[in-house]
Every structure is written in C-alpha cells, then in structure tokens.
Design an enzyme around this catalytic site. Structure first.
Site: not given
Length: 484
Positions: A192, A305, A400
C-alpha cells in the site's frame, strides 16, 4: 535463550521466539536506527542514533509514530506512541556469519497509520521458512512525516518519512551483518503506502537495496508540489501553528484530522510529494522518461483491492447514476463513462462490484502496470502478479491487505483477510515460496515483458496468464496527472 549482536552503536541482546515459526528465531525489537526526531530535530532529516555502553536489551517494540489510535487499543497491544519512534525490528534464524538474504518491509496505512510491530508483520515464520533476515520499521507519519513547508522549516524538512526510510535502509546496509544478514542482498518490500514509498525512493535514485517488491501500491498518489503546498497551507493556518510556538502532538493530529482525504477518486494528502530534493518528478514520469536504478522488481495487486473500502457503504448507494458518476470522475472527460461502466458490468454481477473494480484498476492495478512496464522496457527484470485468493468474508473477494497474511504466514492474525484453514496455509506457503525465490536472487516465474505480458495469477489455481485484463487497464492509460 538470548543472543547478542554487536553493532557500530553498541551491543544488543535479542530473544528467541519459536511461536509458530517451526523452530527458534531470534528477534531484536525496538532497535534505534536514528536519533529521536524531537525538539530541534522535529522538522529535520534523521540523524544517527547515540551509542550506548554495555549490552542493551532489545526485547520490547519501540513506540509507534503518532497517529489516531485509542489509548485502549495501544494498551491492549502492549504498545506506546511517541515522536521518538525511529526504531526497527529484526528476525533472524541465528546471529552468526552465514550472510543470509535480507527482506526490509515498509508498512502501509495511507502514510497516517500503521507500524512495524503489527501482528500481521511478525517476521518469525518468514525468517524461519526462508532462512532469511526480516526487518520491519517505524517512520514518521502524517503531518510529521510529510508536511511540505520548506519556507517555514528550511531545506531538508520535506518528505521526512522518505528520509527516515532511506536512513533505515542505510542502517541495514551498514549493520545487518551483525545479525546474520548479507548487506549485499537486501530486498525492500512494501504494501500500500509502503509500496508508494518504494516507487518514490526509486524515482529519487535510491540505491540502498538490491531488489524491490511492490504490493498493492496506489502509485498515482505521489503528490505534485502544488498539491502538497495546498495541504501545508491548510495545516499551517490552523490554531496549532498560528498561536505561536511549536504545537504538541495532539494539536498536530487534530490539524491533520481536518484535512479532507477524499474517497473516490482516492486522495493522498500525506503521501510523498515532488519536493525537488528527495524526488524531482512523479515516479510514473521518471519510469517513463529516464532510468530507475537497474534492479529486479516484483510487483502486483490483489484482484479486488477496493472492495474492503466500499464495504463501509450501504447497498442502496450503488445506483446506476452513482456508478456512472464514479466512472466519470475516474476516467475523465476523454472517456465515455457509459462505455466504461458497461465494460466493468460485463465482468461483475453487481453495481457495487463494478464500482469497486473501477477504483481497483484506476488506483492500484493500472499505475503499477505502467510503472513496471516502463522498467521492463529498459531491459530490467520484472515479475508481475495478481493475487486472487479471496477473503472468507462475503463480498470482500481478494481485497486490500489480504496479501500481508499470506506473505508473512500469519493467517491466524486476522483470519477475515485470507482465512485460517489448511487451504489458506497452503496458499500462504505457495506465495511465500515465490517471494523467497525472488529475495534469494532467483526468478520466481516468467518475466513480464510489457503490456499484456506474463502475469502470475495467485489463487486456488495458480498459473501464468498473458493479455490479462488489458482492455480494462487501457482505459486508465495516460489518465494520471502530468507532473512534468
């Protein structure tokens, strides 16, 4: 059992940790890699830590960087929070002279949250399984790590989070031999915002690592100078900074909470910025127009995600008009929003899933693909992947953060992300084996050689695909701001 490592700053005593690792590893917690960034050092680049006499116990995680987290949660996790946060943690199979490959991991959290002592990032299993040294670290976050105010704080005050990370990497290069690591075989990995940081470090020519892994990075989030200046103007106009004197941490966090972080398109007011010092151009521009450090890169995203972020929204929000408006906001005036929605609806049964898939591609998949495509085009080794292993929580898909449990082998830390059964553990081992091959200097699968090139699909069926989702990714070509 304990072990002592002798660094340039003094001796450190680590402790054995066998929990879930298949055997002992030695962990050194809370190791200072820089002096406390407090007082006159608050807005300054990191400085070397002071040395110490005797043997220093490294059995407690260091304080995490200031961020919005309740005292109750801190206490529950046995953590403290302080500006004096520039520490790292090391997991090693043994303190010896074996010179193992090293993996340094930069945590995510939107550059406002997170820390290297999170249970998901416990390096015990990965270090033992791969016979490697694993390092995690804390660095300055939010306003304290990213405020762009050179006129107020002077040269060297910008991109402090990146400067912290760069300083930590130098520390690892210099000192990791004392922990059984090989200073000439360092892989930096990040997830990330950690992956965004790696892209920015590469764009700035950082040569303190030998290989890089970018997981789920929203690489378009690096900010222009103008955007960073606008955020700084808002921050500096708050009472925390206008009443005179230096604000305390709580005042800074309060000012930080007042900044609109946006939702769709995703905004990144506390991500790295083009400061003309650490980085002079956007990573996507640098990758396209000049050489990055010529190192191998492994990079990719999860298939779904954005679903974990959309899960906070009620179902009735996802009307046809809402999804159309989202497509227009993301794709811009040069694309037919109706056609974009129709393309995504063809692959996704619900409006919610189609809306999430658009943001996944805009924010994560397409910029990652563009970054590594340019790097591969200059003759560098690139290995691209898409993680398709779904969360057991209905509706999240391969969301995610799900990659973290699999890469570190800590599927029991947050079972909702990847599951915690035999199949999840087998998937984790399959992912770990490929990451470890890369960390050791091997090629984990077929190289990615440009648009439509080989992409490793990691899921219940693991295979190489070509031409994977090229039509969808083409929508976002050239969509990101031209920061030249």
């Amino acid at each position: 059992m304990t072990a002592v490592a002798h660094t340039s700053y003094g001796a450190l005593r680590g402790e054995a940790n066998s929990a879930g690792a298949g055997g002992d590893v030695v962990v050194f917690r809370g190791v200072p890699y820089a002096a406390a960034p407090t007082g006159e050092r608050r807005w300054r680049p990191p400085q070397p830590p002071p040395g110490w006499a005797g043997v220093r116990a490294a059995d407690t995680f260091g304080a995490i960087a200031p961020q919005d987290i309740s005292t109750e949660r801190l206490t529950k996790r046995g953590l403290t929070m302080s500006e004096d946060c520039l520490t790292l943690n090391i997991w090693t199979p043994a303190v010896d002279d074996q010179r193992r490959p090293v993996l340094v991991f930069l945590h995510g959290g939107g550059q406002t949250q997170g820390h290297g002592s999170a249970p998901l990032l416990d390096g015990s299993r990965l270090a033992r399984r791969g016979d490697i040294v694993v390092v995690t670290l804390n660095f300055r976050l939010g306003v304290l790590g990213t405020l762009y105010a050179p006129d107020r704080h002077g040269a060297g005050s910008t991109n402090l989070a990146l400067r912290d990370q760069r300083h930590a990497l130098q520390w690892v290069r210099d000192e990791i031999g004392a922990f059984g690591g090989d200073s000439a075989a360092i892989t930096v990995a990040g997830q990330s915002s950690g992956a965004v940081a790696i892209a920015a470090l590469l764009a700035g020519g950082c040569d303190l690592f030998d290989r890089a892994i970018l997981q789920s990075g929203g690489l378009e989030r690096v900010r222009s100078t103008a955007a960073a200046s606008a955020v700084a103007e808002q921050i500096l106009s708050t009472g925390a900074f206008t009443r005179g004197g230096e604000p305390d941490v709580e005042q800074i966090l309060a000012a930080q909470r007042g900044i609109d972080t946006g939702f769709v398109p995703p905004q990144g007011p506390f991500h790295p910025c083009i400061d003309g010092d650490v980085i002079d151009a956007h990573p996507l521009v640098v990758a396209r127009t000049r050489d990055l450090p010529a190192i191998p890169i492994l990079a990719g995203t999860t298939r779904d995600e954005w679903r974990i972020f959309d899960s906070a929204l009620d179902e009735d929000i996802f009307t046809e008009q809402y999804v159309l408006d989202r497509a227009q906001a993301l794709a811009g005036p040069d694309h037919d929003a109706d056609a974009v929605v129709a393309m995504y609806r063809a692959d996704h049964p619900t409006m919610r899933e189609a809306a999430g898939a658009m943001v996944t591609d805009y924010h994560f998949t397409a910029p990652t693909e563009q970054f590594v495509r340019a790097h591969a085009g200059r003759g560098n080794a690139v290995f691209r992947y898409e993680l398709q292993w779904p969360s057991p929580r209905a509706g999240l898909g391969a969301c995610h953060d799900s990659c973290l449990a699999l890469v570190f082998g800590n599927v029991d830390a947050v079972p909702a992300l990847a599951g915690n059964d035999g199949a999840a553990r087998q998937m984790s081992e399959a992912v770990q084996d490929r990451w470890l091959e890369f960390v050791r200097g091997a090629e984990p699968w077929q190289r990615y050689d440009g648009a439509g090139g080989a992409t490793m699909l990691l899921g219940s069926e693991t295979a190489i695909a070509r031409g994977h989702r090229t039509e969808q990714l083409a929508v976002w070509e050239g969509r990101y701001p031209a920061y030249e």
